[in-house]
Design an enzyme around this catalytic site. Structure first.
Site, PDB file in Angstrom:
ATOM      1  N   ASP A  16     -16.765  27.965 -37.371  1.00 31.56           N
ATOM      2  CA  ASP A  16     -17.759  26.945 -37.019  1.00 31.56           C
ATOM      3  C   ASP A  16     -17.580  26.499 -35.576  1.00 31.56           C
ATOM      4  O   ASP A  16     -16.474  26.516 -35.046  1.00 31.56           O
ATOM      5  CB  ASP A  16     -17.613  25.758 -37.979  1.00 31.56           C
ATOM      6  CG  ASP A  16     -18.801  24.813 -37.908  1.00 31.56           C
ATOM      7  OD1 ASP A  16     -19.863  25.209 -37.380  1.00 31.56           O
ATOM      8  OD2 ASP A  16     -18.670  23.666 -38.383  1.00 31.56           O
ATOM      9  N   ASN A  18     -19.718  27.486 -32.810  1.00 31.42           N
ATOM     10  CA  ASN A  18     -20.241  28.355 -31.732  1.00 31.42           C
ATOM     11  C   ASN A  18     -21.278  27.610 -30.894  1.00 31.42           C
ATOM     12  O   ASN A  18     -21.277  27.689 -29.665  1.00 31.42           O
ATOM     13  CB  ASN A  18     -20.915  29.601 -32.315  1.00 31.42           C
ATOM     14  CG  ASN A  18     -19.941  30.531 -33.006  1.00 31.42           C
ATOM     15  OD1 ASN A  18     -18.744  30.307 -32.956  1.00 31.42           O
ATOM     16  ND2 ASN A  18     -20.463  31.561 -33.649  1.00 31.42           N
ATOM     17  N   GLY A  19     -22.186  26.892 -31.584  1.00 27.98           N
ATOM     18  CA  GLY A  19     -23.264  26.182 -30.894  1.00 27.98           C
ATOM     19  C   GLY A  19     -22.717  25.077 -30.003  1.00 27.98           C
ATOM     20  O   GLY A  19     -23.125  24.933 -28.839  1.00 27.98           O
ATOM     21  N   ARG A  20     -21.765  24.293 -30.557  1.00 27.86           N
ATOM     22  CA  ARG A  20     -21.205  23.185 -29.771  1.00 27.86           C
ATOM     23  C   ARG A  20     -20.396  23.700 -28.580  1.00 27.86           C
ATOM     24  O   ARG A  20     -20.399  23.127 -27.501  1.00 27.86           O
ATOM     25  CB  ARG A  20     -20.323  22.298 -30.678  1.00 27.86           C
ATOM     26  CG  ARG A  20     -21.128  21.250 -31.415  1.00 27.86           C
ATOM     27  CD  ARG A  20     -20.390  20.694 -32.585  1.00 27.86           C
ATOM     28  NE  ARG A  20     -20.373  21.640 -33.686  1.00 27.86           N
ATOM     29  CZ  ARG A  20     -19.647  21.497 -34.781  1.00 27.86           C
ATOM     30  NH1 ARG A  20     -18.851  20.447 -34.917  1.00 27.86           N
ATOM     31  NH2 ARG A  20     -19.711  22.388 -35.752  1.00 27.86           N
ATOM     32  N   TRP A  21     -19.718  24.817 -28.783  1.00 29.21           N
ATOM     33  CA  TRP A  21     -18.953  25.433 -27.680  1.00 29.21           C
ATOM     34  C   TRP A  21     -19.906  25.775 -26.537  1.00 29.21           C
ATOM     35  O   TRP A  21     -19.631  25.477 -25.374  1.00 29.21           O
ATOM     36  CB  TRP A  21     -18.254  26.689 -28.200  1.00 29.21           C
ATOM     37  CG  TRP A  21     -17.435  27.430 -27.180  1.00 29.21           C
ATOM     38  CD1 TRP A  21     -16.104  27.248 -26.912  1.00 29.21           C
ATOM     39  CD2 TRP A  21     -17.885  28.474 -26.306  1.00 29.21           C
ATOM     40  NE1 TRP A  21     -15.699  28.115 -25.921  1.00 29.21           N
ATOM     41  CE2 TRP A  21     -16.763  28.876 -25.529  1.00 29.21           C
ATOM     42  CE3 TRP A  21     -19.106  29.105 -26.088  1.00 29.21           C
ATOM     43  CZ2 TRP A  21     -16.840  29.879 -24.564  1.00 29.21           C
ATOM     44  CZ3 TRP A  21     -19.186  30.102 -25.119  1.00 29.21           C
ATOM     45  CH2 TRP A  21     -18.062  30.484 -24.367  1.00 29.21           C
ATOM     46  N   HIS A  33     -22.212  32.461 -29.927  1.00 23.78           N
ATOM     47  CA  HIS A  33     -22.008  33.489 -30.954  1.00 23.78           C
ATOM     48  C   HIS A  33     -21.315  34.708 -30.343  1.00 23.78           C
ATOM     49  O   HIS A  33     -20.451  35.318 -30.960  1.00 23.78           O
ATOM     50  CB  HIS A  33     -23.347  33.892 -31.584  1.00 23.78           C
ATOM     51  CG  HIS A  33     -24.011  32.763 -32.332  1.00 23.78           C
ATOM     52  ND1 HIS A  33     -23.317  31.946 -33.198  1.00 23.78           N
ATOM     53  CD2 HIS A  33     -25.301  32.322 -32.352  1.00 23.78           C
ATOM     54  CE1 HIS A  33     -24.141  31.047 -33.714  1.00 23.78           C
ATOM     55  NE2 HIS A  33     -25.360  31.248 -33.214  1.00 23.78           N
ATOM     56  N   TRP A  65     -30.533  31.479 -42.868  1.00 26.79           N
ATOM     57  CA  TRP A  65     -31.887  32.049 -42.729  1.00 26.79           C
ATOM     58  C   TRP A  65     -32.876  30.998 -42.226  1.00 26.79           C
ATOM     59  O   TRP A  65     -33.939  31.342 -41.714  1.00 26.79           O
ATOM     60  CB  TRP A  65     -32.388  32.614 -44.063  1.00 26.79           C
ATOM     61  CG  TRP A  65     -31.662  33.847 -44.518  1.00 26.79           C
ATOM     62  CD1 TRP A  65     -30.858  33.963 -45.613  1.00 26.79           C
ATOM     63  CD2 TRP A  65     -31.685  35.151 -43.914  1.00 26.79           C
ATOM     64  NE1 TRP A  65     -30.367  35.247 -45.724  1.00 26.79           N
ATOM     65  CE2 TRP A  65     -30.868  35.996 -44.694  1.00 26.79           C
ATOM     66  CE3 TRP A  65     -32.311  35.685 -42.778  1.00 26.79           C
ATOM     67  CZ2 TRP A  65     -30.653  37.341 -44.380  1.00 26.79           C
ATOM     68  CZ3 TRP A  65     -32.101  37.029 -42.469  1.00 26.79           C
ATOM     69  CH2 TRP A  65     -31.290  37.838 -43.263  1.00 26.79           C
ATOM     70  N   ARG A  67     -32.467  29.043 -39.772  1.00 24.51           N
ATOM     71  CA  ARG A  67     -32.393  28.846 -38.308  1.00 24.51           C
ATOM     72  C   ARG A  67     -33.588  29.535 -37.646  1.00 24.51           C
ATOM     73  O   ARG A  67     -34.232  30.392 -38.255  1.00 24.51           O
ATOM     74  CB  ARG A  67     -31.085  29.446 -37.780  1.00 24.51           C
ATOM     75  CG  ARG A  67     -29.891  28.666 -38.291  1.00 24.51           C
ATOM     76  CD  ARG A  67     -28.647  28.970 -37.531  1.00 24.51           C
ATOM     77  NE  ARG A  67     -27.574  28.108 -38.038  1.00 24.51           N
ATOM     78  CZ  ARG A  67     -26.408  27.930 -37.460  1.00 24.51           C
ATOM     79  NH1 ARG A  67     -26.132  28.568 -36.337  1.00 24.51           N
ATOM     80  NH2 ARG A  67     -25.507  27.120 -37.972  1.00 24.51           N
ATOM     81  N   LEU A 127      -5.491  46.344 -43.972  1.00 20.14           N
ATOM     82  CA  LEU A 127      -6.176  45.039 -44.071  1.00 20.14           C
ATOM     83  C   LEU A 127      -7.613  45.310 -44.495  1.00 20.14           C
ATOM     84  O   LEU A 127      -8.221  46.263 -44.017  1.00 20.14           O
ATOM     85  CB  LEU A 127      -6.159  44.358 -42.689  1.00 20.14           C
ATOM     86  CG  LEU A 127      -7.078  43.150 -42.477  1.00 20.14           C
ATOM     87  CD1 LEU A 127      -6.574  41.944 -43.288  1.00 20.14           C
ATOM     88  CD2 LEU A 127      -7.141  42.766 -40.993  1.00 20.14           C
TER      89      LEU A 127
END
Ligand code: FPP
Length: 236
Positions: A16, A18-21, A33, A65, A67, A127
């Site tokens: 969580d 990405n937008g605020r960054w 993103h 979806w 957005r 992994l």
């Protein structure tokens, strides 16, 4: 971190912030993103280093979806680019790709890329990187309940045969262990419809860091925090 105490077998991450960054740097959300995709690489490398067996990333929720179409398309393109460019590294690192969620809702080209990389990495076994795409836990549990109800109608089970284990075996995650550690970035104290059934006994670590700033060291710190906890699974 102490390599002699337990390393989580399965780490799940709500990526969580990405937008605020991006906003804090005066950049468009898409840049957040893009930078977030770099952090995905960091998280994979950190899990490889620790010997974690499963890493599940909440990359696109069923609510995402809603957005703007431009952001949704940009995320799909970013995902495809990421998969195409990282496939050789996944092979070199012996990482297998898997997905959970309503994959049939994704654009055909995204599905094709996913299929190709999943096939290519199918035999890898160090992994497993699980991408949650078009994923919502309520939808997943509802789909499982529907399959069980269908089975009862068709006489395969009686209602009393339905146990937590039988339900779990009808979830997208049937083939994997439950997460031991759930990390959420950017300080929000929510689970946002992510793996609601599977995180019943997971330890949660919330970090203030925005996802694009998340580095290997942050994952190691979260594992250190996990190692301090005493997991009792409801016992004493
Ligand atoms: C949440 O940040 C993040 C997402 C909805 C998408 C996650 C996608 C990536 C990390 C990039 C690519 C992924 C892969 C697997 C290559 P937000 O946009 O909700 O941030 P905000 O809450 O600050 O607005």
């Amino acid at each position: 971190m102490n390599p002699f105490t337990s390393i989580p077998q399965h780490i799940a991450i709500i990526m969580d912030g990405n937008g605020r960054w991006a906003k804090s740097r005066g950049l468009p959300r898409g840049e957040g993103h893009r930078a977030g995709a770099e952090s995905v690489r960091e998280a994979i490398d950190a899990c490889k280093e620790l010997g974690v067996k499963y890493l599940t990333l909440y990359a696109f929720s069923s609510e995402n979806w809603n957005r703007p179409q431009t952001e949704v398309s940009a995320l799909m393109i970013l995902l495809e680019k990421f998969l195409k460019s990282r496939a050789p590294d996944l092979m070199r690192q012996n990482v297998k790709l898997d997905v959970i969620g309503q994959i049939d809702r994704l654009p055909e080209s995204t599905r094709q890329t996913l299929r190709r990389v999943m096939e290519q990495t199918a035999e890898n076994d160090s992994l497993t990187l699980v991408l949650a795409l078009s994923y919502g836990s309520r939808e997943e549990i509802t789909a499982a309940a529907r399959k069980l109800a269908q089975g009862v109608t068709e006489g395969r089970w009686k209602p009393e045969d339905i146990t937590p284990e039988l339900l779990a075996s009808h979830l997208d995650t049937a083939a994997m262990p439950d997460p031991d550690l759930l990390i959420r970035t950017s300080g929000e104290m929510r689970v946002s419809n992510f793996l609601l059934w599977q995180i019943s006994y997971a330890e949660m670590v919330i970090v203030d860091t925005f996802w694009p700033d998340f580095r290997q060291g942050d994952l190691f710190e979260a594992v250190k925090e996990y190692q301090k906890r005493h997991r009792r699974f409801g016992g004493l």
